[in-house]
Scaffold this active site. Structure first.
Site, PDB file in Angstrom:
ATOM      1  N   SER A 144      47.722  35.132  45.460  1.00  0.00           N
ATOM      2  CA  SER A 144      49.352  35.158  46.094  1.00  0.00           C
ATOM      3  C   SER A 144      50.377  36.839  46.052  1.00  0.00           C
ATOM      4  CB  SER A 144      50.051  34.485  46.791  1.00  0.00           C
ATOM      5  OG  SER A 144      49.586  33.159  46.796  1.00  0.00           O
TER       6      SER A 144
HETATM    7  C1  59J Z   1      45.846  27.218  44.740  1.00  0.00           C
HETATM    8  C2  59J Z   1      43.350  29.578  46.245  1.00  0.00           C
HETATM    9  C3  59J Z   1      41.029  29.849  46.849  1.00  0.00           C
HETATM   10  C4  59J Z   1      40.588  30.689  47.703  1.00  0.00           C
HETATM   11  C5  59J Z   1      45.291  26.141  45.450  1.00  0.00           C
HETATM   12  C6  59J Z   1      46.897  27.550  43.298  1.00  0.00           C
HETATM   13  C7  59J Z   1      42.978  29.592  48.861  1.00  0.00           C
HETATM   14  C8  59J Z   1      42.034  29.109  49.273  1.00  0.00           C
HETATM   15  C9  59J Z   1      39.241  30.788  49.773  1.00  0.00           C
HETATM   16  C10 59J Z   1      45.495  25.277  45.314  1.00  0.00           C
HETATM   17  C11 59J Z   1      45.768  25.872  42.831  1.00  0.00           C
HETATM   18  C12 59J Z   1      45.775  25.063  44.024  1.00  0.00           C
HETATM   19  C13 59J Z   1      39.283  31.878  50.200  1.00  0.00           C
HETATM   20  S1  59J Z   1      49.902  26.414  45.334  1.00  0.00           S
HETATM   21  O1  59J Z   1      49.133  31.638  44.572  1.00  0.00           O
HETATM   22  O2  59J Z   1      47.070  28.889  47.091  1.00  0.00           O
HETATM   23  O3  59J Z   1      52.342  29.613  42.033  1.00  0.00           O
HETATM   24  O4  59J Z   1      53.843  28.805  41.784  1.00  0.00           O
HETATM   25  O5  59J Z   1      43.462  29.166  44.454  1.00  0.00           O
HETATM   26  O6  59J Z   1      43.879  28.962  48.948  1.00  0.00           O
HETATM   27  O7  59J Z   1      41.809  28.862  50.435  1.00  0.00           O
HETATM   28  O8  59J Z   1      45.621  23.784  43.260  1.00  0.00           O
HETATM   29  N1  59J Z   1      51.057  28.864  44.033  1.00  0.00           N
HETATM   30  N2  59J Z   1      47.882  29.240  45.736  1.00  0.00           N
HETATM   31  N3  59J Z   1      44.410  29.076  46.534  1.00  0.00           N
HETATM   32  N4  59J Z   1      42.130  29.379  46.555  1.00  0.00           N
HETATM   33  N5  59J Z   1      40.737  30.110  48.861  1.00  0.00           N
HETATM   34  C14 59J Z   1      50.606  28.478  45.191  1.00  0.00           C
HETATM   35  C15 59J Z   1      49.842  29.471  46.474  1.00  0.00           C
HETATM   36  C16 59J Z   1      50.371  30.720  46.004  1.00  0.00           C
HETATM   37  C17 59J Z   1      52.669  28.119  43.597  1.00  0.00           C
HETATM   38  C18 59J Z   1      52.252  26.798  43.852  1.00  0.00           C
HETATM   39  C19 59J Z   1      51.287  25.991  44.803  1.00  0.00           C
HETATM   40  C20 59J Z   1      47.019  28.668  46.003  1.00  0.00           C
HETATM   41  C21 59J Z   1      53.491  26.944  44.902  1.00  0.00           C
HETATM   42  C22 59J Z   1      45.778  29.136  45.392  1.00  0.00           C
HETATM   43  C23 59J Z   1      52.754  29.218  42.272  1.00  0.00           C
HETATM   44  O9  59J Z   1      51.065  31.355  45.981  1.00  0.00           O
END
Ligand code: 59J
Length: 577
Positions: A298
């Protein structure tokens, strides 16, 4: 005998006999002369041999010291201190073989080892016994008065900051040649050129007269790095604490001066002490800030939004419907942690909506999206000059279908180094102007190149400020007295066949003061192995502590003095768990 021979003929034979007589006398005196000459030469050789044993003319090298490496304020980070190396002429030392135990004992070497060394090199005139010994020990060795034992002045590299700057500096080998880091990258600049001179030495190898210089030694040039030793230490301390606290396998932090592109701090864990050459291990001395890549997750979203704003078709208030919290793109299911419903572009950043970012990216042309990623430096080495730097991976938009565009929008399907991520956030912090990053101190600001428009960037910084607000994902990134803008990332690590469910990268990338950014800091924590693994929980606090310290050390005026009295960000962060 010729003279006594009876004349065989009369008349003409008489004249013949006289000639023979003259010839004979001549021959006799010639041989006497030859004998004398031979005799003389023998005598002389004896004489000269005696003289030669007493003193001999030698060409010796004159060592010079390697250039000093300092931080931006001239504080020493690598200096060459004079040391002595003990060497011997085996042919001469072997005469005193009964005193070898004494010598070996003093040098801390096994006696049989020294004996073997001398026997094995009996045909040579030079063999090191022990290199780089302390001056006191060198003096004691010479006091033994052994024949053929002498000292050679050399230099040993010393790194006053030890572990704290090890990865950036690298190290030299025992011959003072750069092996890693800055020491390797700028070896030509730092390296000394030893000189040579003719001297007369006595039998013990002591110089008793200097005949003259053949070549003057040339010391290496000094090098002033961009690092600030105090900020470097701060980053080192906070990163180490984060790795311990969250039981992570490795981590990196980078602090940039956004206006000049200078790297003020660059640290990694695990670390190593460059003063301790014997325990060097690749995994410890690798400068992960430039050699290792990760999917930025992200933390890439601001660049997706930048491309949307640059297209002219999106404004911060443009609404995207993220209902029902997931979204199917071909074989890919994009998920948010919950259903955010219809949200504007700014909220996509505040809440870190994968669905929102994907929908926006699908609406952009591959070229539009790629242009922004390319211009902020992804997919190309930064030009830091550090050895082993990699380019990361950014594929060509010609090959992007909807799935690729969607995954890229929230930071998957490309890989970046921590330094590249810092550089890209530097563009957002520096009003859209990209300046090349540098590990050397810069005397004047480089020209730079505008790669994003001013309005795009100021909109983005405002959005990224909400991340640090109570409704964002990283309250713990807040710094008392300063406005902070940034973005969290919690990234599942890619493993064979997909993405891991228990292995993460936690990242925070941000800038301050948000009203007029001066510093960018990126904190990346690899594989935190505890209950907590979110970027907002694991990386953000270290970010805040490093940023707070650096802002104060640089005397940067607070842009949020009200918060100083009201909400104390530091105590909130440190108190919360
Ligand atoms: C995630 C992913 C992997 C790759 C999801 C991390 C995807 C995806 C395929 C679930 C942990 C989790 C291409 S989440 O970074 O969305 O920073 O405080 O690793 O989604 O489709 O248990 N960040 N992270 N996703 N994958 N593929 C959020 C988010 C981010 C947060 C929290 C909660 C993901 C608020 C991550 C943070 O913004």
């Amino acid at each position: 005998m010729e003279m006594n021979a009876p004349p065989r003929h009369a008349g003409p034979t008489r004249g013949h006999g006289r000639r023979r007589l003259v010839l004979g006398i001549l021959l006799a005196s010639l041989s006497a002369l030859v004998w004398r000459a031979f005799d003389l030469q023998l005598e002389e050789r004896e004489f000269l041999r005696g003289q030669g044993e007493a003193r001999h003319l030698r060409v010796v090298t004159v060592p010079a010291h390697r250039g000093m490496i300092t931080d931006r304020h001239g504080e020493p980070l690598a200096i060459s201190t004079p040391v002595d190396s003990v060497w011997a002429n085996p042919q001469e030392l072997i005469v005193a073989r009964d005193r070898l135990p004494e010598l070996a004992g003093l040098l801390g070497l096994p006696v049989d080892g020294v004996q073997q060394l001398l026997a094995g090199r009996g045909d040579r005139e030079f063999v090191y016994l022990r290199r780089h010994v302390a001056p006191d020990l060198a003096r004691e060795v010479m006091a033994l008065g052994l024949p053929g034992v002498a000292l050679q002045r050399e230099y040993r590299r010393y790194y006053p900051a030890g572990e704290v700057a090890g990865h950036v500096l690298g190290f030299t080998n025992i011959d003072d040649i750069g092996q890693e880091g800055i020491e390797l990258a700028y070896d030509d600049h730092l390296r000394a050129e030893p000189g040579s001179k003719q001297v007369i030495k006595d039998r013990l190898g002591h110089v008793i007269d200097e005949v003259g210089s053949i070549r003057d030694p040339r010391p290496g040039h000094d090098l002033r790095l961009s690092l600030d030793r105090r900020i470097q230490y701060l980053a080192y301390r906070e990163l180490k604490a984060a790795v311990q606290r969250y039981n992570a396998s490795s981590a990196t932090a980078v602090v940039l001066d956004v206006r000049t592109g200078e790297v003020l701090a660059m640290v990694n864990q695990p670390s190593f002490n460059p003063n301790n050459r014997r325990v060097l291990q690749g995994k410890n001395y690798r400068n992960r800030a430039v050699t290792d890549v990760f999917e930025p997750g992200s933390t890439l979203k601001p660049f997706t939004i930048a491309a949307a704003l640059e297209s002219g078709r999106y404004q911060p208030g443009t609404v995207i419907d993220t209902t029902p919290g997931w979204f199917q793109v071909g074989r890919l299911t994009v998920r948010d942690i919950r259903d955010f419903g219809p949200i504007d572009v700014a909220t996509v950043i505040t809440k870190s909506s994968n669905v929102g970012a994907s929908k926006i990216a699908l609406d952009l042309s591959g070229e539009e999206f790629w242009q922004v990623l390319d211009r902020v430096g992804f997919g190309a080495p930064t030009g830091s000059g550090l050895p082993g730097e990699v380019a990361g991976m950014l594929t060509s938009p010609r090959r992007w279908g909807p799935v690729e565009k969607a995954t890229l929008s929230y930071g998957y399907g490309l890989s970046v180094t921590p330094l590249q991520l810092a550089q890209a956030y530097g563009v957002l912090a520096n009003n859209g102007i990209r300046v090349p990053v540098s590990l050397l101190a810069r005397d004047q600001q480089p020209a730079g190149e505008r790669v994003l428009s001013q309005t795009t960037v100021s909109d983005l910084v405002r959005m990224m400020e909400t991340v640090v607000s109570p409704v964002g994902t990283a309250r713990r990134a807040a710094v008392t007295g300063y406005r902070v803008a940034g973005k969290t990332g919690t990234v599942k690590k890619s493993v064979a066949g997909g993405y891991s469910d228990n292995s993460y990268v936690a990242v925070f990338a941000g800038m301050a003061p948000a009203s007029r950014p001066r510093l960018v800091t990126v904190v990346m924590v690899n594989e935190p192995r505890g209950k907590e693994y979110y970027g907002g929980l694991v990386a953000a606090p270290a970010f805040a502590r490093i940023m707070a310290g650096a802002l104060r050390l640089m005397n940067i005026t607070p842009d949020d003095p009200a918060a100083w009295q009201a909400g104390d960000a530091d105590s909130k962060r440190d108190g919360a768990t």
